[in-house]
Write a protein that holds these residues in place. Structure first.
Motif: not given
Ligand code: C2E
Ligand code: MG
Ligand code: MG
Ligand code: MG
Length: 287
Positions: A175-186
């Protein structure tokens, strides 16, 4: 929230209305599954070089009986607070896997499903995911789970490690994992080094700023750097929120392989995805 018991705000009519609305939605959400008020829409993830559909993202919709639709930004947080996201999240996985089977078998199109922190923290999460895949006879490669870094941050570091190992275990199964909304966290860049992820989804705010007069130079340089970093880490990059041809061609020139956005299609019912896939011109060319 921290105000004393005798604060006048308790009687503020706006707050009172908001609280009533909140409890009305909470009650409604408890019955949403049994009343069949939940549906999934799917948004195509498009290959910028061929125009073909590579994947679809499942996006939950709630239409309470006899009432107007409630936005995910409103009901997902309520589902998380109340724990209802556990049964609702399972419903989403079941439905998405049921729909994905024909798309994956016929076109190699995989499905991506958004997951809440609350679901990931649930002890039975990874077993539940694998059981749903087995039930629908869907290969693990056909499913991507979308997580956000904030999901992992809002907790102790030991708990973060545990959540990361849950993801790593699912990944071992395929199962693959995507990191969503990248660039909004610090801490985005720091996280990229250690997280078990396969796909990076660059947040819509970058796409919007690409053509924004004030910030476009810096945004373009920054976005290009992320796309290149992502490629050198062997991650697949998806850019979110593409609304114009200008944005799409700029991103293609930067080497970004995949995109999502209203330019290609808004989130749409499963039947329309079937139509898109059936009539897709590249499909005939490939045949
Ligand atoms: P997300 O996962 O980042 O999904 C992308 C959001 O951007 C979706 O909003 C989509 O409709 C919207 N979008 C796509 N293309 C464009 C565009 O070109 N322009 C603009 N302005 N917007 C675009 P939506 O469907 O309202 O969902 C909002 C959020 O709710 C999602 O953000 C996700 O975090 C959450 N969500 C939705 N479905 C689920 C679910 O099944 N489970 C969980 N846990 N969360 C969900
Ligand atoms: Mg998402
Ligand atoms: Mg997103
Ligand atoms: Mg989002």
């Amino acid at each position: 929230k921290n105000a004393g018991k005798n604060q006048v705000t308790v009687f503020d009519p706006d707050m009172r209305a908001a609280r009533l609305e909140h409890s009305r939605l909470t009650t409604g959400l408890r019955h949403a599954i049994s009343r069949q008020e939940l549906t999934l829409n799917y948004q195509p993830v498009v290959d910028l070089n061929t125009g073909g559909i590579t994947a679809v993202e499942a996006l939950l919709r709630w239409n309470p009986t006899g009432d107007k639709p409630v936005r995910p930004d409103v009901f997902i947080p309520i589902a998380e607070e109340t724990g209802l996201i556990i049964p609702i999240g399972l419903w989403v996985l079941e439905q998405a896997c049921a729909d994905a089977r024909r798309w994956y078998e016929q076109y190699g199109v995989y499905v991506t499903v958004n997951v809440s922190g609350r679901q990931l923290r649930d002890e039975s999460f990874s077993e539940a995911v694998l059981a749903v895949l087995r039930r629908h006879e869907l290969p693990e490669q056909a499913l991507v789970l979308e997580i956000t870094e904030s999901m992992l941050l809002a907790t102790t570091s030991a708990e973060t490690q545990r959540l990361i190992s849950v993801l790593a275990k699912l990944r071992e199964h395929g199962v693959r994992i995507a990191l969503d909304d990248f660039g909004t966290g610090y801490s985005s860049l720091a996280y990229l080094r250690t997280l078990p992820v396969d796909i990076l989804k660059i947040d819509r705010s970058f796409t919007t700023a690409l053509t924004d007069v004030d910030h476009r130079q810096r945004t373009r340089a920054f976005t290009k750097a992320i796309v290149e970093l992502s490629a050198s880490l062997d991650l697949r990059t998806v850019v979110e929120g593409v609304e114009s041809d200008d944005q799409a061609s700029m991103l293609q020139q930067m080497g970004c392989p995949l995109a999502q956005g209203y330019l290609f299609s808004p989130p749409t019912p499963a039947a329309r995805i079937d139509d898109f896939l059936r009539i897709a011109p590249w499909q005939e060319a490939a045949a």
